[in-house]
Design an enzyme around this catalytic site. Structure first.
Site, PDB file in Angstrom:
ATOM      1  N   ARG A  67     -16.485  40.053 -62.393  1.00  0.00           N
ATOM      2  CA  ARG A  67     -16.103  39.099 -63.439  1.00  0.00           C
ATOM      3  C   ARG A  67     -14.703  38.575 -63.195  1.00  0.00           C
ATOM      4  O   ARG A  67     -13.771  39.343 -62.962  1.00  0.00           O
ATOM      5  CB  ARG A  67     -16.152  39.783 -64.820  1.00  0.00           C
ATOM      6  CG  ARG A  67     -15.535  38.979 -65.974  1.00  0.00           C
ATOM      7  CD  ARG A  67     -16.493  37.942 -66.519  1.00  0.00           C
ATOM      8  NE  ARG A  67     -15.889  37.069 -67.507  1.00  0.00           N
ATOM      9  CZ  ARG A  67     -16.028  37.190 -68.819  1.00  0.00           C
ATOM     10  NH1 ARG A  67     -16.723  38.189 -69.323  1.00  0.00           N
ATOM     11  NH2 ARG A  67     -15.477  36.316 -69.637  1.00  0.00           N
ATOM     12  N   ARG A 106     -20.162  32.745 -66.241  1.00  0.00           N
ATOM     13  CA  ARG A 106     -19.607  34.034 -65.825  1.00  0.00           C
ATOM     14  C   ARG A 106     -20.672  34.919 -65.215  1.00  0.00           C
ATOM     15  O   ARG A 106     -21.842  34.831 -65.568  1.00  0.00           O
ATOM     16  CB  ARG A 106     -18.963  34.740 -67.006  1.00  0.00           C
ATOM     17  CG  ARG A 106     -19.966  35.078 -68.091  1.00  0.00           C
ATOM     18  CD  ARG A 106     -19.339  35.248 -69.422  1.00  0.00           C
ATOM     19  NE  ARG A 106     -18.819  33.984 -69.856  1.00  0.00           N
ATOM     20  CZ  ARG A 106     -18.447  33.702 -71.073  1.00  0.00           C
ATOM     21  NH1 ARG A 106     -18.489  34.607 -71.994  1.00  0.00           N
ATOM     22  NH2 ARG A 106     -18.011  32.516 -71.393  1.00  0.00           N
ATOM     23  N   ASP A 121     -20.652  39.454 -68.829  1.00  0.00           N
ATOM     24  CA  ASP A 121     -19.925  39.504 -70.092  1.00  0.00           C
ATOM     25  C   ASP A 121     -20.444  40.722 -70.844  1.00  0.00           C
ATOM     26  O   ASP A 121     -21.632  40.797 -71.162  1.00  0.00           O
ATOM     27  CB  ASP A 121     -20.186  38.224 -70.893  1.00  0.00           C
ATOM     28  CG  ASP A 121     -19.299  38.088 -72.109  1.00  0.00           C
ATOM     29  OD1 ASP A 121     -18.238  38.743 -72.163  1.00  0.00           O
ATOM     30  OD2 ASP A 121     -19.663  37.316 -73.014  1.00  0.00           O
ATOM     31  N   ASP A 135     -19.760  42.911 -74.237  1.00  0.00           N
ATOM     32  CA  ASP A 135     -19.073  42.851 -75.531  1.00  0.00           C
ATOM     33  C   ASP A 135     -19.390  44.076 -76.375  1.00  0.00           C
ATOM     34  O   ASP A 135     -20.551  44.492 -76.473  1.00  0.00           O
ATOM     35  CB  ASP A 135     -19.490  41.607 -76.321  1.00  0.00           C
ATOM     36  CG  ASP A 135     -18.883  40.328 -75.792  1.00  0.00           C
ATOM     37  OD1 ASP A 135     -17.739  40.376 -75.308  1.00  0.00           O
ATOM     38  OD2 ASP A 135     -19.550  39.277 -75.873  1.00  0.00           O
TER      39      ASP A 135
END
Length: 158
Positions: free
Chosen positions: A81, A90, A93, A95
């Site tokens: 990343r 991207r 990711d 989260d």
């Protein structure tokens, strides 16, 4: 945890990259309890970008939210990343959506995730594996939030 990708990097496909990320979760202290299927959706906010793959993993962690977030950022970097622009395409990711019932609003760490409840590509996969999960601030279930999510309305299982 929410996982997303729309650039496969060195892995051939976004799904392969997401699977590689999941395989590394135990190395950073995240025990996977359950995972959703992979969902597909148009890129957001620019639908002309490469299509996304997203999913959710329920994990058990010994670390607090800051430690979990640090582990996720470490995995993102290890798997290629690069952060160069907000909402840009991207490779990966990761989260932190929630950490138990904890509510925190500090610089660099907001729990629960401040926008996850608006995103079908997060709430849909979460509702798939934990429809009764209750948002610690909003008091609504994952199923209810998936039904009212306003971002990524095209999201669906891949």
């Amino acid at each position: 945890m929410a996982l997303g990708s729309n650039l496969p990097g060195a892995y051939g496909s976004s799904e392969a990259l997401l699977e590689a990320a999941l395989a590394k979760f135990p190395e950073v202290g995240l025990k996977i309890l359950e995972t959703s299927s992979w969902w597909r959706s148009a890129a957001w906010p620019d639908p002309n970008g490469p299509e996304y793959r997203n999913g959710v993993a329920l994990v058990e962690a010994n670390a607090g939210p800051a430690g979990v977030l640090a582990a996720l950022l470490k995995l993102e970097a290890e798997l290629g990343r690069e952060r160069w622009a907000r909402n840009a395409p991207r490779t990966l990711d990761l989260d932190l959506i929630a950490h138990g019932r904890e509510v925190r609003d500090a610089p660099g760490l907001i729990v629960p995730h401040p926008r996850a409840h608006e995103r079908l590509f997060v709430m849909g996969p979460l509702a798939e594996i934990a429809p009764g999960w209750v948002h610690p601030v909003l008091g609504k279930t994952a199923a209810e939030l998936a039904a009212t999510a306003s971002v990524g309305r095209d999201a669906r299982p891949a």
